[in-house]
Design an enzyme around this catalytic site. Structure first.
Site, PDB file in Angstrom:
ATOM      1  N   ARG A  87       8.054   6.538  -3.317  1.00  9.09           N
ATOM      2  CA  ARG A  87       8.348   7.267  -2.064  1.00  9.09           C
ATOM      3  C   ARG A  87       7.570   6.596  -0.941  1.00  9.09           C
ATOM      4  O   ARG A  87       6.502   6.041  -1.156  1.00  9.09           O
ATOM      5  CB  ARG A  87       7.918   8.725  -2.194  1.00  9.09           C
ATOM      6  CG  ARG A  87       6.414   8.952  -2.336  1.00  9.09           C
ATOM      7  CD  ARG A  87       6.075  10.358  -2.754  1.00  9.09           C
ATOM      8  NE  ARG A  87       6.549  10.607  -4.113  1.00  9.09           N
ATOM      9  CZ  ARG A  87       5.916  10.178  -5.205  1.00  9.09           C
ATOM     10  NH1 ARG A  87       4.815   9.473  -5.101  1.00  9.09           N
ATOM     11  NH2 ARG A  87       6.422  10.418  -6.391  1.00  9.09           N
TER      12      ARG A  87
ATOM     13  N   ASP B 159      -3.392  -1.719  -2.667  1.00  8.48           N
ATOM     14  CA  ASP B 159      -4.630  -2.150  -2.006  1.00  8.48           C
ATOM     15  C   ASP B 159      -5.869  -1.578  -2.702  1.00  8.48           C
ATOM     16  O   ASP B 159      -6.937  -2.217  -2.713  1.00  8.48           O
ATOM     17  CB  ASP B 159      -4.621  -1.830  -0.511  1.00  8.48           C
ATOM     18  CG  ASP B 159      -4.353  -0.378  -0.193  1.00  8.48           C
ATOM     19  OD1 ASP B 159      -4.609   0.025   0.954  1.00  8.48           O
ATOM     20  OD2 ASP B 159      -3.924   0.372  -1.093  1.00  8.48           O
TER      21      ASP B 159
ATOM     22  N   SER C  73       0.811  -1.223   0.000  1.00 12.26           N
ATOM     23  CA  SER C  73       0.000   0.000   0.000  1.00 12.26           C
ATOM     24  C   SER C  73       0.838   1.264   0.000  1.00 12.26           C
ATOM     25  O   SER C  73       0.702   2.125   0.893  1.00 12.26           O
ATOM     26  CB  SER C  73      -0.936  -0.028   1.205  1.00 12.26           C
ATOM     27  OG  SER C  73      -1.691  -1.206   1.186  1.00 12.26           O
TER      28      SER C  73
HETATM   29  O1  LIG Z   1      -4.467   0.935   3.409  1.00 11.96           O
HETATM   30  P1  LIG Z   1      -3.674   2.146   3.803  1.00 11.96           P
HETATM   31  O2  LIG Z   1      -2.435   1.825   4.546  1.00 11.96           O
HETATM   32  O3  LIG Z   1      -4.531   3.175   4.472  1.00 11.96           O
HETATM   33  O4  LIG Z   1      -3.174   2.791   2.393  1.00 11.96           O
HETATM   34  C1  LIG Z   1      -3.975   3.679   1.647  1.00 11.96           C
HETATM   35  C2  LIG Z   1      -3.061   4.421   0.681  1.00 11.96           C
HETATM   36  O5  LIG Z   1      -2.065   5.102   1.458  1.00 11.96           O
HETATM   37  C3  LIG Z   1      -1.196   5.899   0.643  1.00 11.96           C
HETATM   38  O6  LIG Z   1      -0.307   6.591   1.475  1.00 11.96           O
HETATM   39  C4  LIG Z   1      -0.411   5.007  -0.308  1.00 11.96           C
HETATM   40  O7  LIG Z   1       0.450   5.794  -1.136  1.00 11.96           O
HETATM   41  C5  LIG Z   1      -1.368   4.204  -1.191  1.00 11.96           C
HETATM   42  O8  LIG Z   1      -0.657   3.293  -2.002  1.00 11.96           O
HETATM   43  C6  LIG Z   1      -2.373   3.458  -0.319  1.00 11.96           C
HETATM   44  O9  LIG Z   1      -3.347   2.860  -1.159  1.00 11.96           O
END
Ligand SMILES: O=P(O)(O)OC[C@H]1O[C@@H](O)[C@H](O)[C@@H](O)[C@@H]1O
Ligand SMILES: Nc1ncnc2c1ncn2[C@@H]1O[C@H](COP(=O)(O)OP(=O)(O)O)[C@@H](O)[C@H]1O
Length: 482
Positions: free
Chosen positions: A172, A210, A157
């Protein structure tokens, strides 16, 4: 009085009786800086839409708009057993997915809380933690050891550039992560190596975001699902684009991939408006950005997602305390600790059903060791509502922009997941109201053209379905990327 049927939930009237003038004035100031009008939402959405286009162009823009190389819609007939892992911002999940081939699936899963220090661990420590968790899970599922190789869908994610579905260069870190020697590296071989070191019979077949997993899993069970959204630790969304609408892909397209083919795009729209053209940033948002490991990045995400909302509330309360408006003559040591409050704190404040906010009084005492009087509690409740409402209203601009960009005229299901969507009080109703404000909808609510629906388990089942789609393409000798 006899109540017929289920009791109506208690709803606070929220009178501002016994709130002194100075706090009433402060509440007015907070309302002015945290409220987002329908006109402002429309302005943000228009800019969001042009930024989505820009991200697909050859020169790119703030929003990465990452082609995921998921080139097929699921048919609902995908079948077989797959392992999936989901490295989110707060938890690691290991999921065994059995696709039943009839738009249904069965999952068995375990959740492993990421160690708090993981954000600044080494790359080896991160991937060893993942491999160890998988080893523990497999031992539970296959006590006598697993006989054959298991294909794995790796839900990662974070923004990763993909030249094929089984590679991903981390662009990043986001959500406060700052692990060295991973950015600009392909995370698939890193995981594969950690699995090999533990002699685990697992092949990483696909790297999935995700939101892409959420999109595919939701479309597998609900063909009206055209977006996969996450409102969790971070924020992001994925949708199916047509390859011919992606200028940056036209140059190197493999011959067996038609320009009319669908392709899932991982927007990574948490990066929206890094140029600060339209978002109504407050001085508190600026502090959060400047104190983050990656200042200037993820401007949209830092205003609306789960990692930051509790911190935003803390910063405002600390500021008002330092101005002498709150908690006079109290030490407030815990209030001075960055990220001491997660987003469950404002959520619980908004859930207190009592006029005297007695739950809020206990919460502030338990979490901050502060005695908040009734007037202070009423200000803090209003502040939590302002922060929560702003988050839901801004979040939905992304959904409106994708809907407009795709030129949909049919009813579309936007499948959403994440604890902010699932647990923050009134997030969904506030977001739906924001959609009605943006599009100036007059029809009855049950006929709104965009419907927010709870997503299927994207990072589990979605990863498995994508692994199955990828195996089918490989077996058919079709390209899975550039
Ligand atoms: O499921 P999480 O950890 O809340 O992630 C949501 C999004 O968080 C962002 O910071 C990421 O760059 C994404 O790739 C990701 O989909
Ligand atoms: N009751 C709640 N209401 C709103 N947000 C919450 C609640 N509990 C936890 N959160 C926030 O949700 C985020 C975790 O999101 P989740 O979707 O569970 O995990 P991940 O982002 O790792 O997939 C954290 O940032 C946390 O602050």
């Amino acid at each position: 009085m006899v109540h017929l049927g289920p009791k109506k939930p208690q709803h606070r009237k929220g009178s501002m009786m016994d709130v002194p003038r100075d706090l009433i004035e402060e509440i007015k100031v907070l309302k002015s800086i945290f409220s987002v009008s329908p006109a402002k939402l429309r302005q943000i959405t228009d800019h969001f839409r042009s930024e989505l286009e820009k991200g697909l162009s050859v020169n790119g823009g703030n929003i990465p708009m990452i082609p995921t190389w998921v080139l097929d819609y699921p048919t609902g007939k995908e079948s077989g057993s797959y392992l999936a892992i989901d490295l989110g911002g707060t938890n690691l999940r290991v999921v065994l997915v059995n696709l039943l081939g009839n738009r249904d699936f069965d999952t068995t899963q375990s959740k492993y809380s990421l160690p708090r220090k993981i954000r600044t661990a080494t790359a080896d420590e991160l991937f060893d933690f993942i491999a160890t968790s998988i080893q523990e899970f497999l031992h539970e599922q296959y006590p006598d050891g697993c006989k054959e190789e298991i294909p794995l869908g790796f839900t990662f994610s974070y923004p990763a550039t993909q030249s094929a579905i089984n590679t991903g260069l981390l662009q990043r870190w986001t959500k406060g992560y700052d692990i060295k020697n991973v950015e600009n590296h392909d995370v698939v071989p890193m995981l594969q190596k950690a699995l090999k070191q533990k002699n685990l019979p697992i092949t990483v077949v696909a790297l999935i975001n995700d939101t892409t997993g959420t999109l595919v899993a939701s479309h597998y069970t609900d063909p009206k699902a055209e977006m996969g959204l996450i409102f969790g630790t971070g924020c992001n969304g994925a949708y199916y684009e047509l390859i011919k609408n992606v200028p940056k892909l036209q140059k190197d397209l493999p011959k067996d991939i038609s320009p009319d083919s669908p392709i899932a795009i991982n927007c990574e729209y948490g990066a929206f408006d890094n140029e600060h053209k339209v978002l109504p940033r407050t001085k508190y948002d600026i502090i959060i950005d400047e104190q983050s490991p990656r200042p200037g990045q993820q401007s949209f995400e830092k205003m609306i997602s789960g990692y930051y909302l509790g911190e935003l509330l803390r910063l405002v309360m600390l500021d008002l305390h330092q101005k002498g408006l709150l908690f006079e003559n109290q030490s407030c040591d815990k209030l001075k600790i960055p990220f001491h409050l997660d987003t469950s704190f404002p959520a619980k404040i908004e859930e207190d059903p009592f006029e005297n906010l007695s739950d809020v009084k206990d919460l502030i005492l338990d979490e901050l060791n502060i005695h908040a009087n009734i007037a202070e509690r009423k200000l803090i409740r209003t502040l939590a509502e302002l922060i929560g409402t702003r988050a839901s209203r801004l979040s939905i601009c992304a959904v409106a922009a994708i809907y407009q960009k795709r030129g949909f005229t049919k009813t579309v299901h936007a499948a959403a997941d994440g604890s902010v969507f699932n647990k923050y009080p009134d997030f969904q109703s506030r977001a739906t109201q924001a959609l009605a404000d943006i599009f100036d909808w007059k029809m009855p609510k049950d006929q709104y053209p965009i419907v927010l629906v709870p997503a299927e388990d994207g990072s589990g089942a979605g990863a498995a379905i994508i692994a199955a789609l990828t195996e089918n393409r490989i077996e058919a000798g079709l390209s899975i990327g550039l």
